[in-house]
Each structure stands twice: as structure tokens, then as C-alpha cells.
Enzyme design. Structure first.
Site, PDB file in Angstrom:
ATOM      1  N   HIS A  27       0.843  -1.207   0.000  1.00  0.00           N
ATOM      2  CA  HIS A  27       0.000   0.000   0.000  1.00  0.00           C
ATOM      3  C   HIS A  27       0.876   1.255   0.000  1.00  0.00           C
ATOM      4  O   HIS A  27       0.629   2.214  -0.731  1.00  0.00           O
ATOM      5  CB  HIS A  27      -0.874   0.068   1.263  1.00  0.00           C
ATOM      6  CG  HIS A  27      -1.917  -0.999   1.392  1.00  0.00           C
ATOM      7  ND1 HIS A  27      -2.081  -1.734   2.538  1.00  0.00           N
ATOM      8  CD2 HIS A  27      -2.867  -1.428   0.535  1.00  0.00           C
ATOM      9  CE1 HIS A  27      -3.090  -2.588   2.380  1.00  0.00           C
ATOM     10  NE2 HIS A  27      -3.581  -2.417   1.165  1.00  0.00           N
ATOM     11  N   LYS A  51     -17.642  -6.030   8.350  1.00  0.00           N
ATOM     12  CA  LYS A  51     -16.370  -6.758   8.432  1.00  0.00           C
ATOM     13  C   LYS A  51     -15.893  -6.708   9.882  1.00  0.00           C
ATOM     14  O   LYS A  51     -16.180  -5.772  10.595  1.00  0.00           O
ATOM     15  CB  LYS A  51     -15.313  -6.077   7.549  1.00  0.00           C
ATOM     16  CG  LYS A  51     -15.352  -6.521   6.104  1.00  0.00           C
ATOM     17  CD  LYS A  51     -14.082  -6.062   5.397  1.00  0.00           C
ATOM     18  CE  LYS A  51     -14.093  -6.356   3.918  1.00  0.00           C
ATOM     19  NZ  LYS A  51     -12.921  -5.797   3.231  1.00  0.00           N
ATOM     20  N   ARG A 100      -2.001  -6.427  -8.080  1.00  0.00           N
ATOM     21  CA  ARG A 100      -0.796  -7.204  -7.776  1.00  0.00           C
ATOM     22  C   ARG A 100      -0.598  -8.320  -8.794  1.00  0.00           C
ATOM     23  O   ARG A 100       0.508  -8.594  -9.213  1.00  0.00           O
ATOM     24  CB  ARG A 100      -0.908  -7.825  -6.369  1.00  0.00           C
ATOM     25  CG  ARG A 100      -0.765  -6.826  -5.262  1.00  0.00           C
ATOM     26  CD  ARG A 100      -1.257  -7.400  -3.975  1.00  0.00           C
ATOM     27  NE  ARG A 100      -2.672  -7.766  -4.078  1.00  0.00           N
ATOM     28  CZ  ARG A 100      -3.440  -8.118  -3.077  1.00  0.00           C
ATOM     29  NH1 ARG A 100      -2.947  -8.185  -1.873  1.00  0.00           N
ATOM     30  NH2 ARG A 100      -4.709  -8.413  -3.260  1.00  0.00           N
ATOM     31  N   SER A 138      -2.859  -7.600   3.408  1.00  0.00           N
ATOM     32  CA  SER A 138      -3.100  -7.418   4.852  1.00  0.00           C
ATOM     33  C   SER A 138      -3.525  -8.747   5.474  1.00  0.00           C
ATOM     34  O   SER A 138      -3.100  -9.101   6.575  1.00  0.00           O
ATOM     35  CB  SER A 138      -4.218  -6.395   5.077  1.00  0.00           C
ATOM     36  OG  SER A 138      -3.883  -5.167   4.499  1.00  0.00           O
TER      37      SER A 138
END
Ligand code: PNS
Length: 175
Positions: A27, A51, A100, A138
Site C-alpha cells: 500500500h 467486516k 498485484r 493485509s
């Protein structure tokens, strides 16, 4: 060409949204690239009550602010609701997302096209982080740490320290 895209604003504000639970070096690499490309970059955390994050939005805001302090044109914010409305409220004309691997592409394309449908004047730009960070997420950082693995070099040092403190607290609580 779309009427909405025919004029470039004098200064370009970009918004980089995400969960950032927690911010990783991947990030941070994108933030650095974005800070060089745009006049102003707002890193914005999704406030998603459904979440179950490891860090609260307030903690994530603090962690982000600590690491972006060195970039004068980068700010940190958070949002609820539609991303494009949040971007428009800040006069942001660009959404920044990282890709990515090809596996990220399908989801990112769907989001970008939906956001374009909602507000055609806002453009999504995909940036690639340094390949050294292309495997970091993460979720994996948290998993490796919880299983006793080494996470140094995957997140900024201040975030690593917080992760260790949070993990020690969780273990003390017996979770
Ligand atoms: O880092 P993440 O968790 O992959 O980020 C996802 C995020 C925050 C970019 C995405 O969930 C989002 O934009 N949420 C806001 C809700 C929204 O606008 N949905 C409709 C357009 S896809």
C-alpha cells in the site's frame, strides 16, 4: 470523447480507497507513487461495520497518518456509502487502485466499471507496486503473524510494532 472527460481540472485530486487493516508496504509503495503523480492524494478507509477488522478505523487512521507524514500532498480520511460520492465530495477525479496479479483484475475491473457507470467523470487508474511487494496482502500478514511467522519488511516498522502489541493482547485474552 465523453463530455465529462474533455477537460482536465487545474489540480488533480486522487483518492486511494481500501480497508488498510493494516497498511502494508505494498500500500505504502502505491501511496508514494500516487503522491508523485497527483497534486493531492487522499487515502480513505472504508468504514465497514459488517467486516470484523483487527484494527478500528481510528487506529488505522492513526497508523496511516504516521506513515504518510513524509508526503505533504497526502491526506487520510474514511468513508461510508458509495465510494464515488465520497470522491466527488472531495473533488477527486481519479480513483487509485493497486493490481498485484491477474487474480486481482476481475474484481477490480468490475468495481471500476460500476464506479464509471455511477459517475463517468471519475476515472479509475490502476498502479502496480514494486514487484518485491506483489505477494503482500493485509490478510496474509495477519495470518503469518498469528501463526508465529516473521512479518518484518512486509509492513512499516510502526505498524509491525502495533501488530505485535495487538497479537500479545489477543493471546493474553486467551483468543
Ligand atoms: O482494500 P479493499 O478492501 O479491497 O477495498 C475495497 C473498497 C473499499 C475499494 C470497496 O469495497 C469500495 O469501494 N466500497 C465502497 C462501496 C461502493 O462504492 N460500492 C459500489 C461500487 S463497486
Amino acid at each position: 470523447m465523453d463530455e465529462a472527460l474533455s477537460r482536465k481540472p487545474p489540480t488533480v485530486t486522487a483518492l486511494y480507497p481500501g480497508s488498510f487493516d493494516p497498511i502494508t508496504n505494498g500500500h505504502l509503495d502505491l501511496i508514494q507513487r500516487g503522491s508523485l503523480l497527483f497534486d493531492r492524494l487522499i487515502v480513505s478507509i472504508l468504514r465497514n461495520e459488517s467486516k470484523e477488522p483487527l484494527f478500528s478505523v481510528e487506529e488505522r487512521t492513526e497508523m496511516l497518518r504516521e506513515v504518510v507524514r513524509v508526503y505533504p500532498n497526502v491526506e487520510v480520511d474514511s468513508f461510508n456509502g458509495l465510494l464515488v460520492d465520497h470522491a466527488a465530495a472531495h473533488s477527486a477525479t481519479v480513483l487509485v487502485r493497486g493490481i498485484r496479479a491477474i487474480s486481482d483484475y476481475e474484481y477490480e475491473l468490475q468495481m471500476a466499471l460500476m464506479n464509471r457507470r455511477l459517475r463517468p467523470e471519475i476515472e479509475t487508474i490502476f498502479l502496480m507496486s514494486n514487484e518485491a511487494y506483489s505477494f503482500i496482502s493485509s490478510r496474509l500478514v495477519k495470518e503469518v503473524l498469528s501463526l508465529g511467522g516473521d512479518i518484518s519488511g512486509l509492513v512499516p516498522p510502526s505498524v509491525e510494532a502495533r501488530l505485535h502489541r495487538r497479537m500479545a493482547k489477543t493471546i493474553r485474552k486467551g483468543n
